[in-house]
Write an enzyme that holds these catalytic residues in place. Sequence first.
Site, PDB file in Angstrom:
ATOM      1  N   ASP A  58       0.866  -1.176   0.000  1.00  0.00           N
ATOM      2  CA  ASP A  58       0.000   0.000   0.000  1.00  0.00           C
ATOM      3  C   ASP A  58       0.906   1.230   0.000  1.00  0.00           C
ATOM      4  OD1 ASP A  58      -2.360   1.629   0.447  1.00  0.00           O
ATOM      5  OD2 ASP A  58      -1.671   1.809   2.508  1.00  0.00           O
ATOM      6  N   ASP A  62      -0.094   5.175   1.021  1.00  0.00           N
ATOM      7  CA  ASP A  62      -0.280   6.129   2.118  1.00  0.00           C
ATOM      8  C   ASP A  62      -0.441   5.416   3.460  1.00  0.00           C
ATOM      9  OD1 ASP A  62      -0.271   8.247   0.236  1.00  0.00           O
ATOM     10  OD2 ASP A  62      -2.371   7.815  -0.221  1.00  0.00           O
TER      11      ASP A  62
END
Length: 224
Positions: free
Chosen positions: A9, A11
């Site tokens: 991922d 953020d």
Amino acid sequence: MLKKTVFLDRDGTINEEVSYLHKAEDFRFLPGVVEGMKLLYEQGFQLVVITNQAGIGRGYYTEEDAERLHGYMREELRKQGILLQGIYYCPHHLEGLPPYNMDCSCRKPKAGLFYQAEWDMLLEERNSDGKTTAAIHSSYRLTAREEAELEEENRTFPDRKSWLSSSYMIGDKLLDCLAGKNFGVNPILLGTGYGKEELEKAKKEGKQDFSYFPTFLDAVKAIL
């Protein structure tokens, strides 16, 4: 043969959580992330970013803005000797603006972006030294039939099943873990970003079917 892969991922996992981040000047790597990514890369893992970018669909920034930010992130990692195999993003949101307001197949926890990455990795050309010839930056474009074919091959081909069992998804949200599970790789939740809140949520729901580590570097050391 596909190389073992760590899907990441963005953020709250790679960089500090910033609401609708799209400017390079607001991008900050979280502590230990670059070190951890370098350890993974040097140990033969491919690194692939899988990220929901609803800000595009909501009209807060454009796909070009996201691509410029990703170019900056890729270049900063390259300076440290780290190659990102690919960056895949979902720009959609049901509450977004046309043409992005759709129930897509790529927004996590759906696994569309993972299948797109797998498709690209199977088709990619490599130099004689094993490096890829071109950096990949892509949204989702597979047809449902193509995704179904990949899913069946992952389920039945011994080498693909071995690849999945040796690969991971690391994120700071339960939807990251669920997306990884939906694709068939090992899910890891971090305590960075929204991770601590997400862990408590999972405990209350009795659904802690993932590994948990406080930091990115902790997760990397466990993987290795």
